[in-house]
Design a protein around this motif. Structure first.
Motif, PDB file in Angstrom:
ATOM      1  N   PRO A   2       2.547  -1.744 -11.217  1.00 50.82           N
ATOM      2  CA  PRO A   2       2.133  -2.808 -10.306  1.00 50.82           C
ATOM      3  C   PRO A   2       0.729  -2.567  -9.740  1.00 50.82           C
ATOM      4  O   PRO A   2       0.286  -1.421  -9.635  1.00 50.82           O
ATOM      5  N   SER A   3       0.074  -3.654  -9.373  1.00 48.05           N
ATOM      6  CA  SER A   3      -1.213  -3.566  -8.677  1.00 48.05           C
ATOM      7  C   SER A   3      -0.990  -2.928  -7.310  1.00 48.05           C
ATOM      8  O   SER A   3       0.145  -2.810  -6.840  1.00 48.05           O
ATOM      9  N   ALA A   4      -2.078  -2.540  -6.670  1.00 45.67           N
ATOM     10  CA  ALA A   4      -1.962  -1.936  -5.335  1.00 45.67           C
ATOM     11  C   ALA A   4      -1.294  -2.896  -4.358  1.00 45.67           C
ATOM     12  O   ALA A   4      -0.489  -2.475  -3.522  1.00 45.67           O
ATOM     13  N   ARG A   5      -1.597  -4.187  -4.477  1.00 46.95           N
ATOM     14  CA  ARG A   5      -0.979  -5.154  -3.553  1.00 46.95           C
ATOM     15  C   ARG A   5       0.532  -5.158  -3.731  1.00 46.95           C
ATOM     16  O   ARG A   5       1.276  -5.137  -2.762  1.00 46.95           O
ATOM     17  N   CYS A   6       0.984  -5.175  -4.985  1.00 48.06           N
ATOM     18  CA  CYS A   6       2.427  -5.178  -5.238  1.00 48.06           C
ATOM     19  C   CYS A   6       3.072  -3.844  -4.855  1.00 48.06           C
ATOM     20  O   CYS A   6       4.209  -3.817  -4.395  1.00 48.06           O
ATOM     21  N   ALA A   7       2.330  -2.762  -5.060  1.00 49.10           N
ATOM     22  CA  ALA A   7       2.895  -1.438  -4.776  1.00 49.10           C
ATOM     23  C   ALA A   7       3.124  -1.222  -3.283  1.00 49.10           C
ATOM     24  O   ALA A   7       3.790  -0.264  -2.884  1.00 49.10           O
ATOM     25  N   GLN A   8       2.608  -2.138  -2.452  1.00 53.68           N
ATOM     26  CA  GLN A   8       2.916  -2.056  -1.013  1.00 53.68           C
ATOM     27  C   GLN A   8       4.415  -2.153  -0.757  1.00 53.68           C
ATOM     28  O   GLN A   8       4.890  -1.744   0.288  1.00 53.68           O
ATOM     29  N   LEU A   9       5.140  -2.731  -1.704  1.00 55.64           N
ATOM     30  CA  LEU A   9       6.602  -2.796  -1.556  1.00 55.64           C
ATOM     31  C   LEU A   9       7.169  -1.409  -1.293  1.00 55.64           C
ATOM     32  O   LEU A   9       8.154  -1.256  -0.592  1.00 55.64           O
ATOM     33  N   GLU A  10       6.542  -0.393  -1.909  1.00 46.72           N
ATOM     34  CA  GLU A  10       6.957   0.984  -1.632  1.00 46.72           C
ATOM     35  C   GLU A  10       6.043   1.647  -0.610  1.00 46.72           C
ATOM     36  O   GLU A  10       6.502   2.432   0.218  1.00 46.72           O
ATOM     37  N   GLY A  11       4.770   1.321  -0.657  1.00 50.83           N
ATOM     38  CA  GLY A  11       3.767   2.001   0.177  1.00 50.83           C
ATOM     39  C   GLY A  11       3.875   1.649   1.646  1.00 50.83           C
ATOM     40  O   GLY A  11       3.377   2.382   2.497  1.00 50.83           O
ATOM     41  N   SER A  12       4.500   0.520   1.945  1.00 53.58           N
ATOM     42  CA  SER A  12       4.644   0.105   3.346  1.00 53.58           C
ATOM     43  C   SER A  12       6.044  -0.470   3.545  1.00 53.58           C
ATOM     44  O   SER A  12       6.342  -1.576   3.085  1.00 53.58           O
ATOM     45  N   LYS A  13       6.890   0.273   4.235  1.00 53.43           N
ATOM     46  CA  LYS A  13       8.245  -0.220   4.473  1.00 53.43           C
ATOM     47  C   LYS A  13       8.217  -1.441   5.389  1.00 53.43           C
ATOM     48  O   LYS A  13       9.112  -2.282   5.334  1.00 53.43           O
ATOM     49  N   VAL A  14       7.170  -1.542   6.223  1.00 55.50           N
ATOM     50  CA  VAL A  14       7.033  -2.725   7.080  1.00 55.50           C
ATOM     51  C   VAL A  14       6.730  -3.946   6.206  1.00 55.50           C
ATOM     52  O   VAL A  14       7.346  -5.005   6.354  1.00 55.50           O
ATOM     53  N   PHE A  15       5.820  -3.792   5.245  1.00 56.03           N
ATOM     54  CA  PHE A  15       5.503  -4.875   4.308  1.00 56.03           C
ATOM     55  C   PHE A  15       6.773  -5.303   3.569  1.00 56.03           C
ATOM     56  O   PHE A  15       7.076  -6.486   3.443  1.00 56.03           O
ATOM     57  N   ALA A  16       7.520  -4.317   3.068  1.00 56.63           N
ATOM     58  CA  ALA A  16       8.732  -4.626   2.296  1.00 56.63           C
ATOM     59  C   ALA A  16       9.750  -5.357   3.159  1.00 56.63           C
ATOM     60  O   ALA A  16      10.346  -6.353   2.731  1.00 56.63           O
ATOM     61  N   ALA A  43       5.082 -16.153  -6.160  1.00 55.93           N
ATOM     62  CA  ALA A  43       4.746 -17.309  -5.326  1.00 55.93           C
ATOM     63  C   ALA A  43       3.722 -16.943  -4.255  1.00 55.93           C
ATOM     64  O   ALA A  43       2.932 -17.779  -3.821  1.00 55.93           O
ATOM     65  N   GLU A  44       3.722 -15.678  -3.857  1.00 54.30           N
ATOM     66  CA  GLU A  44       2.749 -15.236  -2.849  1.00 54.30           C
ATOM     67  C   GLU A  44       1.452 -14.746  -3.495  1.00 54.30           C
ATOM     68  O   GLU A  44       0.608 -14.138  -2.836  1.00 54.30           O
ATOM     69  N   GLY A  45       1.313 -14.979  -4.794  1.00 54.02           N
ATOM     70  CA  GLY A  45       0.050 -14.661  -5.469  1.00 54.02           C
ATOM     71  C   GLY A  45      -0.076 -13.209  -5.881  1.00 54.02           C
ATOM     72  O   GLY A  45      -1.188 -12.718  -6.091  1.00 54.02           O
ATOM     73  N   MET A  46       1.043 -12.493  -5.963  1.00 51.81           N
ATOM     74  CA  MET A  46       0.966 -11.108  -6.442  1.00 51.81           C
ATOM     75  C   MET A  46       2.053 -10.834  -7.461  1.00 51.81           C
ATOM     76  O   MET A  46       3.013 -10.134  -7.188  1.00 51.81           O
ATOM     77  N   PRO A  47       1.877 -11.397  -8.674  1.00 51.41           N
ATOM     78  CA  PRO A  47       2.875 -11.168  -9.715  1.00 51.41           C
ATOM     79  C   PRO A  47       3.064  -9.673  -9.976  1.00 51.41           C
ATOM     80  O   PRO A  47       2.091  -8.940 -10.080  1.00 51.41           O
ATOM     81  N   TYR A  48       4.313  -9.258 -10.052  1.00 50.94           N
ATOM     82  CA  TYR A  48       4.654  -7.836 -10.147  1.00 50.94           C
ATOM     83  C   TYR A  48       4.896  -7.435 -11.595  1.00 50.94           C
ATOM     84  O   TYR A  48       5.824  -7.914 -12.245  1.00 50.94           O
ATOM     85  N   THR A  49       4.082  -6.521 -12.090  1.00 48.10           N
ATOM     86  CA  THR A  49       4.286  -5.930 -13.415  1.00 48.10           C
ATOM     87  C   THR A  49       4.581  -4.453 -13.225  1.00 48.10           C
ATOM     88  O   THR A  49       3.897  -3.793 -12.446  1.00 48.10           O
ATOM     89  N   GLY A  50       5.590  -3.954 -13.932  1.00 47.92           N
ATOM     90  CA  GLY A  50       5.879  -2.524 -13.833  1.00 47.92           C
ATOM     91  C   GLY A  50       7.358  -2.296 -13.670  1.00 47.92           C
ATOM     92  O   GLY A  50       8.158  -3.230 -13.761  1.00 47.92           O
TER      93      GLY A  50
END
Ligand code: AMP
Length: 428
Positions: free
Chosen positions: A94-108, A260-267
């Motif tokens: 995933p891109s850095a934006r998508c990887a926030q799903l793990e990198g930021s529990k608040v984001f997730a 839909a939020e503009g960050m398609p997740y690959t990985g």
């Protein structure tokens, strides 16, 4: 095809081993790898750290690597996929934006809430906004989580509000550095945990075989949390009905929501779930990568080409791909160093690897390095022998036969990996 695997643990050894055995793969590089990847046929270690993004881009360009697969979360969160894309290099993750799903529990957590995906109720605090009165009014136990990456250590199950308060304060005071600047305090969920891992291409997904890991250090799920002490696949807790429910209520809304939020997740996308008694799949966490040690037993069962699946994902064609699985069960036991998960002994010579190599199954290396002709320990989780068998009981016998062939000073491991699946098997 030349493949680069980024990382140096058991997961990366399994990724490298799998890719090296696939048709059309001429060589697999691993950066930085370990003693296991150093000795794996068709695999070459390169001394570039997994966090050295510029060095990895240079390596992939210089070696004309066709496909890079990233193991650990840190380079993903730091933007390795974006850096490779900018250099015109194919990198599965995933891109850095998508990887926030793990990198930021608040984001997730905010993402889960926005999309109505089941998860524990929680509140987010900073040192300045901590609401002690609210916290004291909550029913214990409570779960306190540092928002950022904390090497799997940023979650505390607090038995009382006072303990939760103390944990939150320690996180604000820098226990996990910047990762603890924001803290989530959430309700404790009962149930059985399951890992659900898929490969995603931004739009479509291919679910991987189900698996379950064991986070606690000691038998019976006692002792401190670790990176994972063993795992097996398939995980019978995920029945066909639950599988469909997780896809519908967790995976599809996540992948669609991100797109839909503009960050398609690959990985690889990994959902850590707590399955409630009523079957609700609550998301405990997302990981933006394959699990360690889940990768080891899952890849031991993957009959399809992983490189083919990654390339299909990078071409957004996962809808045309399928993953075929060995019908057998696989089970991996982590052999850890003395002191793990705290300060560990390093530099002990590992014996019995040749004896183990003559037995069925596969010993994946994690915290190992070569010292001349010897293989020595160099990290907390040292090895992960994986056995295969007609059921979990047989896979487990094979894995423990490997474990018993190996020895190093202070070696510790759990003796009950797979116990939940075994209980289910024998209840049938
Ligand atoms: P996480 O990194 O968020 O998955 O948390 C690590 C471990 O803490 C999980 O594997 C669970 O065992 C436990 N955990 C996390 N959140 C909760 C929760 N809300 N309720 C119960 N246990 C939890």
């Amino acid at each position: 095809m030349k493949v680069l695997i980024v990382g140096g643990g058991g997961r990366e050894h399994a990724l490298a081993w799998k890719c090296a055995g696939e048709a059309g793969v001429t060589e697999v590089l691993v950066a930085p790898g370990n003693a296991g990847t150093a000795r794996e046929p068709g695999v070459r270690n390169v001394a570039v750290a997994a966090e050295d993004l510029a060095g990895l881009v240079r390596l992939a360009a210089a070696e004309r690597v066709d496909l890079t697969i990233v193991g650990p979360e840190a380079p993903l969160v730091a933007g390795i996929v974006d850096a490779f894309a900018a250099a015109g290099l194919a990198c599965f993750g995933p891109s850095a934006r998508c990887a926030q799903l793990e990198g930021s529990k608040v984001f997730a957590k905010e993402f889960l809430r926005r999309h109505g995906i089941p998860t524990a109720r929680s509140r987010t605090f900073s040192a300045a906004s901590l609401d002690e009165a609210w916290l004291r009014a909550q029913r214990a136990p409570l779960v306190v989580k540092a928002s950022g990456l904390a090497a799997g250590k940023g979650v505390v199950i607090a038995a009382s509000a006072e303990e939760a308060l103390a944990s939150a304060r320690a996180m604000f005071a820098g226990q996990f550095g910047a990762a603890g600047r924001e803290v989530l305090i959430e309700e404790f969920l009962e149930g059985e945990e399951a890992s659900f891992i898929v490969m995603a291409d931004g739009e479509h997904v291919v679910p991987l075989a189900t698996s379950q890991d064991h986070k606690r250090l000691r038998d019976g799920d006692l002792g401190p949390n670790t990176g994972g002490m063993g795992a097996y696949s398939p995980a019978p807790v995920v029945s066909a009905a639950l599988h469909a429910r997780i896809m519908r209520e967790v995976i599809e809304p996540t992948v669609c929501g991100l797109a839909a939020e503009g960050m398609p997740y690959t990985g690889f996308l990994y959902a850590g779930l707590m399955i409630a008694r009523d079957g609700t799949p609550n998301v405990l966490e997302f990981n933006c990568r394959f699990g360690d040690p889940e990768t080891q037993p899952v890849l031991a069962r993957l009959k399809s080409d992983l490189t083919g699946l990654c390339r299909a994902a990078l071409a957004r064609r996962l809808d045309t791909a399928r993953a075929e699985w060995d019908e057998r069960a696989a089970l991996g036991v982590v052999l850890a160093a003395q002191g793990y998960p705290d300060a560990v002994r390093r530099g002990d010579v590992i014996g019995g690897l040749e004896r183990a190599a003559a037995l069925p199954g596969k010993v994946f290396h994690a915290g190992t390095r070569l010292a001349g002709e010897a293989v020595v320990t160099s990290g907390g989780r040292v090895l992960c022998p994986v056995g295969l068998g007609a059921g979990v009981a047989e896979a487990r016998r094979a894995a423990y036969a490997l474990a018993q062939a190996i020895h190093f000073e202070g070696m510790q491991y759990r003796h009950d990996i797979g116990y939940r699946a075994l209980a289910r098997e024998s209840a049938r």
